[in-house]
Design a protein around this motif. Structure first.
Motif, short mmCIF file in Angstrom:
data_model
loop_
_atom_site.label_atom_id
_atom_site.label_comp_id
_atom_site.label_asym_id
_atom_site.label_seq_id
_atom_site.Cartn_x
_atom_site.Cartn_y
_atom_site.Cartn_z
N ARG A 175 0.84 -1.21 0.00
CA ARG A 175 0.00 0.00 0.00
C ARG A 175 0.87 1.25 0.00
O ARG A 175 0.61 2.22 -0.72
CB ARG A 175 -0.93 0.01 1.22
CG ARG A 175 -1.80 1.27 1.31
CD ARG A 175 -2.30 1.49 2.74
NE ARG A 175 -3.36 0.58 3.10
CZ ARG A 175 -4.66 0.91 3.12
NH1 ARG A 175 -5.03 2.13 2.78
NH2 ARG A 175 -5.56 0.03 3.49
N ASP A 194 2.70 1.74 -3.37
CA ASP A 194 1.80 2.30 -4.38
C ASP A 194 1.65 3.81 -4.21
O ASP A 194 1.61 4.55 -5.19
CB ASP A 194 0.43 1.63 -4.30
CG ASP A 194 0.44 0.21 -4.82
OD1 ASP A 194 1.41 -0.16 -5.52
OD2 ASP A 194 -0.51 -0.54 -4.51
N GLN A 195 1.54 4.25 -2.97
CA GLN A 195 1.38 5.69 -2.71
C GLN A 195 2.66 6.45 -3.02
O GLN A 195 2.65 7.47 -3.71
CB GLN A 195 0.98 5.91 -1.25
CG GLN A 195 0.89 7.37 -0.83
CD GLN A 195 -0.20 8.12 -1.56
OE1 GLN A 195 -1.29 7.60 -1.76
NE2 GLN A 195 0.09 9.34 -1.98
N GLN A 255 5.28 5.73 -4.86
CA GLN A 255 5.77 5.72 -6.24
C GLN A 255 5.26 6.90 -7.05
O GLN A 255 5.83 7.24 -8.09
CB GLN A 255 5.41 4.40 -6.92
CG GLN A 255 6.28 3.23 -6.49
CD GLN A 255 5.86 1.92 -7.12
OE1 GLN A 255 4.69 1.73 -7.46
NE2 GLN A 255 6.80 1.01 -7.27
#
Length: 238
Positions: free
Chosen positions: A124, A127-128, A130
């Motif tokens: 999670r 994903d944030q 990046q």
């Protein structure tokens, strides 16, 4: 079919009373008018007023004393998170030191929720983080992104208190974040933080993430103190 939003008279009454207390109309240590008179002043029913007063008492704004007038408490000392949430709507009324104190609390909390997030849900956080390479060089973009980083970290931590805390300061985040990120050095500092935290998440290195967060949150507070300190008077030439 479209539903119309229901009116919230108790919430409006609560907001008006908070405004009046912050404006000094009902000063700390003074008593509110009798219930019947106060309800008439506010244009609400007495049951609505009582509901609003009970909410204010729960958050530390007032003290309801049965048989005696309701007293305005020292909400700076007796208030809880509810007071802090309300303060987000009245930034110009914040006492000196409020933001540095809030940033100090973040220094205490952020390392723990960052460590837990990397342990629990590194994907999670990856994903944030990046997305940081796509950030535009605007204060608004950085303020929004930084909020999302901390929001995702608290959600991934698995501790609901961290989520409640970050939600309670969202409005303050909006107000403080834009002037904070209106500087090249603060944007570069946070960009470096996102890059290093992403590396920690990719390696699932929660211990390094803890140390990184602790250091960076402390540096961010120092940035705020320096950037918001009054300028020194010009030295007179002898």
């Amino acid at each position: 079919m479209h539903w119309k939003p229901l009116p919230k008279p108790a919430q409006c009454t609560e907001s008006r009373l908070i405004q009046a207390m912050l404006d000094g109309i009902f000063a700390i240590g003074t008593s509110l008018p009798p219930e019947r008179e106060l309800a008439a002043m506010l244009g609400v029913t007495r049951p609505t007023l009582r509901e609003a007063l009970q909410r204010l008492e729960c958050n530390g704004w007032i003290e309801i004393r049965h048989g005696r007038p309701t007293r305005v408490r020292n909400y700076w000392e007796d208030g809880n998170l509810g007071v802090m949430i309300a303060m987000a709507r009245y930034q110009d009324r914040l006492p000196e030191g409020f933001i540095p104190d809030l940033l100090y609390v973040r220094i205490l909390l952020a390392p723990d929720y960052t460590r837990l997030a990397i342990e629990n849900e590194p994907a999670r956080i990856i994903d944030q983080l990046q997305q940081y390479t796509e950030l535009s060089e605007s204060a608004q973009a950085y303020a929004r992104f930084d909020w999302q980083v901390h929001k995702q970290l608290t959600l991934a931590s698995g501790n609901s208190f961290f989520v409640y805390f970050i939600n309670s300061v969202q409005r303050l985040y909006d107000l403080v974040g834009v002037p904070y990120f209106d500087h090249l050095e603060t944007r570069a500092h946070s960009r470096n933080f996102y890059r290093q935290l992403l590396d920690c998440a990719l390696r699932r290195d929660s211990a390094s993430a803890y140390a990184l967060s602790q250091r960076v949150m402390g540096e961010s507070r120092e940035f705020w103190l320096r950037l918001n300190s009054p300028p020194l008077p010009d030295e007179k030439i002898a």
